[in-house]
Design a protein around this motif. Structure first.
Motif, PDB file in Angstrom:
ATOM      1  N   GLN A   7       0.710  -1.088   0.100  1.00  0.00           N
ATOM      2  CA  GLN A   7      -0.058   0.106  -0.332  1.00  0.00           C
ATOM      3  C   GLN A   7       0.979   1.108   0.310  1.00  0.00           C
ATOM      4  O   GLN A   7       2.126   1.432   0.603  1.00  0.00           O
ATOM      5  CB  GLN A   7      -0.736  -0.116   1.339  1.00  0.00           C
ATOM      6  N   LYS A   8       0.262   1.922  -0.389  1.00  0.00           N
ATOM      7  CA  LYS A   8       1.413   3.391  -0.480  1.00  0.00           C
ATOM      8  C   LYS A   8       1.392   3.892   1.115  1.00  0.00           C
ATOM      9  O   LYS A   8       2.537   4.515   0.876  1.00  0.00           O
ATOM     10  CB  LYS A   8       0.408   5.088  -1.053  1.00  0.00           C
ATOM     11  N   SER A   9       0.962   3.306   2.138  1.00  0.00           N
ATOM     12  CA  SER A   9       1.440   3.616   4.020  1.00  0.00           C
ATOM     13  C   SER A   9       2.814   2.948   3.684  1.00  0.00           C
ATOM     14  O   SER A   9       2.927   3.629   4.331  1.00  0.00           O
ATOM     15  CB  SER A   9       0.148   4.484   5.000  1.00  0.00           C
ATOM     16  N   ASP A  10       2.803   2.106   3.170  1.00  0.00           N
ATOM     17  CA  ASP A  10       3.371   1.035   3.664  1.00  0.00           C
ATOM     18  C   ASP A  10       5.484   1.303   2.324  1.00  0.00           C
ATOM     19  O   ASP A  10       6.050   1.705   3.040  1.00  0.00           O
ATOM     20  CB  ASP A  10       3.716  -0.169   2.113  1.00  0.00           C
ATOM     21  N   LEU A  11       5.152   2.863   1.633  1.00  0.00           N
ATOM     22  CA  LEU A  11       6.440   2.966   0.408  1.00  0.00           C
ATOM     23  C   LEU A  11       7.376   3.454   1.319  1.00  0.00           C
ATOM     24  O   LEU A  11       8.864   2.862   1.623  1.00  0.00           O
ATOM     25  CB  LEU A  11       6.395   3.844  -0.079  1.00  0.00           C
ATOM     26  N   THR A  12       7.748   4.067   2.263  1.00  0.00           N
ATOM     27  CA  THR A  12       8.273   4.618   3.023  1.00  0.00           C
ATOM     28  C   THR A  12       9.440   3.486   3.986  1.00  0.00           C
ATOM     29  O   THR A  12      10.702   3.476   4.172  1.00  0.00           O
ATOM     30  CB  THR A  12       8.475   6.027   4.366  1.00  0.00           C
ATOM     31  N   LYS A  13       8.990   2.482   4.792  1.00  0.00           N
ATOM     32  CA  LYS A  13       9.432   2.100   5.020  1.00  0.00           C
ATOM     33  C   LYS A  13      10.134   0.162   3.675  1.00  0.00           C
ATOM     34  O   LYS A  13      11.336   0.206   4.408  1.00  0.00           O
ATOM     35  CB  LYS A  13       8.417   0.965   6.287  1.00  0.00           C
ATOM     36  N   ILE A  14       9.582  -0.044   3.009  1.00  0.00           N
ATOM     37  CA  ILE A  14       9.496  -0.299   1.836  1.00  0.00           C
ATOM     38  C   ILE A  14      11.263   0.385   1.465  1.00  0.00           C
ATOM     39  O   ILE A  14      12.229  -0.604   1.143  1.00  0.00           O
ATOM     40  CB  ILE A  14       8.720  -0.668   0.742  1.00  0.00           C
ATOM     41  N   LEU A  15      11.376   1.607   1.737  1.00  0.00           N
ATOM     42  CA  LEU A  15      12.234   2.299   1.010  1.00  0.00           C
ATOM     43  C   LEU A  15      14.146   2.052   1.979  1.00  0.00           C
ATOM     44  O   LEU A  15      14.638   1.990   1.633  1.00  0.00           O
ATOM     45  CB  LEU A  15      12.021   3.676   0.913  1.00  0.00           C
ATOM     46  N   GLU A  16      13.357   1.869   3.174  1.00  0.00           N
ATOM     47  CA  GLU A  16      14.201   2.006   4.054  1.00  0.00           C
ATOM     48  C   GLU A  16      15.241   0.867   3.685  1.00  0.00           C
ATOM     49  O   GLU A  16      15.981   0.256   3.612  1.00  0.00           O
ATOM     50  CB  GLU A  16      13.503   2.063   5.296  1.00  0.00           C
ATOM     51  N   LEU A  17      14.290  -0.202   3.924  1.00  0.00           N
ATOM     52  CA  LEU A  17      14.620  -1.770   3.488  1.00  0.00           C
ATOM     53  C   LEU A  17      15.404  -1.753   2.591  1.00  0.00           C
ATOM     54  O   LEU A  17      16.327  -2.563   2.590  1.00  0.00           O
ATOM     55  CB  LEU A  17      13.219  -3.061   3.630  1.00  0.00           C
TER      56      LEU A  17
END
Length: 158
Positions: A7-17
């Protein structure tokens, strides 16, 4: 453990990973992740203890995507899923999360081939071993980033 669509709300965490997995994956920006959210099919996250512990981005043929590795598979294969990247956060490695993501893809794909690449320079032996155990075979090697990277082009026939 839970696999779901990103989801769009996951993107910051995904970028961090993604950043934590460099140089084994390519550096991208949040705008690239937002584009993947629109183009990838599927773009999966895997949760462990209600935390995003990893992700998988799968692309189809015919996209406007300026990756040499993607272009290799477009030029050599038809009817494929291209795993652009799969990342599992360090604290969750060894818990079969990567295997679970691939198993999900294997069960849901209608494609003849699953394709991906793994770095051999800089070396990523754990990923090569992982992909070999899943039944991927090397079909070529490719030099990228002006010789800074060499990747093993891998294919699994479904």
């Amino acid at each position: 453990m839970k696999i779901r669509s990103a989801q769009k709300s996951d993107l910051t965490k995904i970028l961090e990973l993604n950043e934590a997995a460099l140089p084994h994956v390519s550096k991208v920006q949040i705008t690239d992740m937002a584009r993947f959210l629109k183009q990838a099919d599927p773009f999966l996250v895997i949760e462990y203890d209600n935390e995003v512990a990893g992700f998988m981005i799968v692309l189809q043929s015919g996209l406007d995507y300026s990756s040499l590795n993607y272009a290799f598979f477009v030029n050599h294969f038809e009817n494929f899923d291209y795993v652009d990247r799969i990342v599992i956060a360090d604290p969750y490695k060894g818990k079969k999360l990567g295997t679970s993501l691939y198993d999900h893809l294997f069960k849901t794909t209608d494609k003849k081939f699953i394709t991906c690449e793994v770095n051999v320079k800089p070396a990523n032996p754990a990923s090569l071993t992982f992909h070999n155990k899943l039944g991927f075979n090397q079909v070529a090697e490719q030099v990228t980033e002006n010789g800074h990277k060499i990747v093993s082009m891998l294919v699994k026939q479904m």
